[in-house]
Design a protein around this motif. Structure first.
Motif, short mmCIF file in Angstrom:
data_model
loop_
_atom_site.label_atom_id
_atom_site.label_comp_id
_atom_site.label_asym_id
_atom_site.label_seq_id
_atom_site.Cartn_x
_atom_site.Cartn_y
_atom_site.Cartn_z
N ARG A 119 0.85 -1.20 0.00
CA ARG A 119 0.00 0.00 0.00
C ARG A 119 0.88 1.24 0.00
NH1 ARG A 119 -4.57 -1.66 4.60
NH2 ARG A 119 -5.40 -3.47 3.47
N THR A 120 0.88 1.95 -1.10
CA THR A 120 1.71 3.15 -1.22
C THR A 120 0.89 4.43 -1.33
OG1 THR A 120 1.83 2.97 -3.64
CG2 THR A 120 3.51 1.79 -2.36
N GLY A 121 -0.34 4.33 -1.76
CA GLY A 121 -1.16 5.51 -1.96
C GLY A 121 -0.80 6.29 -3.22
N VAL A 122 0.11 5.75 -4.03
CA VAL A 122 0.54 6.41 -5.27
C VAL A 122 -0.32 5.89 -6.42
CG1 VAL A 122 2.46 6.80 -6.85
CG2 VAL A 122 2.88 6.62 -4.39
N PRO A 123 -0.89 6.77 -7.24
CA PRO A 123 -1.71 6.31 -8.37
C PRO A 123 -0.88 5.62 -9.44
CG PRO A 123 -1.40 8.69 -8.47
CD PRO A 123 -0.85 8.24 -7.15
#
Length: 232
Positions: A119-123
């Protein structure tokens, strides 16, 4: 399928270590000296002299099929070199066999590599590139791109272009157009899976001329031939 999966809370890693170890044993290369790269820098030996010894076609095709499976599933780092070498499956020579075994030596030293998703939160984002006139037999270029999400690549390709690019700008522009089509598919797929996505995603290229051409819809004297070739 031979894919190994390791996972912790919120993350997953997939690889092919046991599969690669078995492949090396099959070819008697389990104790070979590893190479740092899968292919020599600037490798152009896709064209060989007529008197160059030919390799065993069935064995070469079998090896290429195995390497293509790895390249398409968990090893995007070998996809370009395998795509190049697979072009010679109909008439392989010793030069190509030596290059294919170099890929095995590379896998010997990198068999533990895995794709780690977290889970990085980067699109979603994409890197795209092209090698201008990379095939010396017909001077066509190769397009390559890779899409990343959750910290790892999940979609990638290296493929020979259908046209002969007359400049590095044209080769990179064609590669960008191919990546843009894949981007439209990726966004639609992620949306249909129920995940929220941005209306667009970032596509990174290192060719400034191709970037300017993509931003400017008008074709001028130096680029209108691209429109003519790609429209037919």
């Amino acid at each position: 399928m031979g894919i190994e999966r390791d996972g912790e809370t919120g993350s997953v890693a997939i690889g092919h270590k046991q599969y690669i170890d078995g492949l090396l044993r099959d070819y008697g290369m389990e104790d070979c000296k590893p190479n740092a790269t899968p292919l020599e820098v600037g490798y152009q030996n896709l064209c060989v002299l007529e008197d160059c010894p030919r390799a065993n076609q069935k064995q070469y095709q079998s090896l290429m099929g195995t390497l293509l499976y790895l390249a398409m599933t968990t090893r995007p780092d070998i996809v370009h070199c395998v795509a190049k070498l697979a072009q010679k499956c109909s008439d392989p020579h010793k030069e190509h066999e030596v290059a294919a075994k170099r890929v095995l030596r590379y896998l010997r030293g990198t068999s533990s590599l895995k794709l780690h998703f977290d889970r990085t939160g980067v699109p979603v984002y994409c890197f795209v590139d092209a090698d201008w006139a990379g095939d010396c037999s017909d001077r066509k270029s190769f397009s390559g791109w890779a899409f990343f999400l959750a910290g790892a690549a999940f979609s990638w390709e290296s493929k020979k272009q259908s046209i002969i690019a007359l400049s590095s700008t044209e080769a990179e522009y064609v590669a960008l157009s191919t990546a843009a089509k894949e981007a439209a598919y990726v966004l639609k797929l992620i949306s249909e899976m129920g995940f929220e996505t941005a209306p667009t995603l970032m596509i990174y290229s290192d060719n400034q001329s191709a970037q300017c051409l993509a931003k400017n819809a008008s074709f001028h004297a130096r680029s209108k031939h691209i429109d003519i070739k790609c429209s037919n």
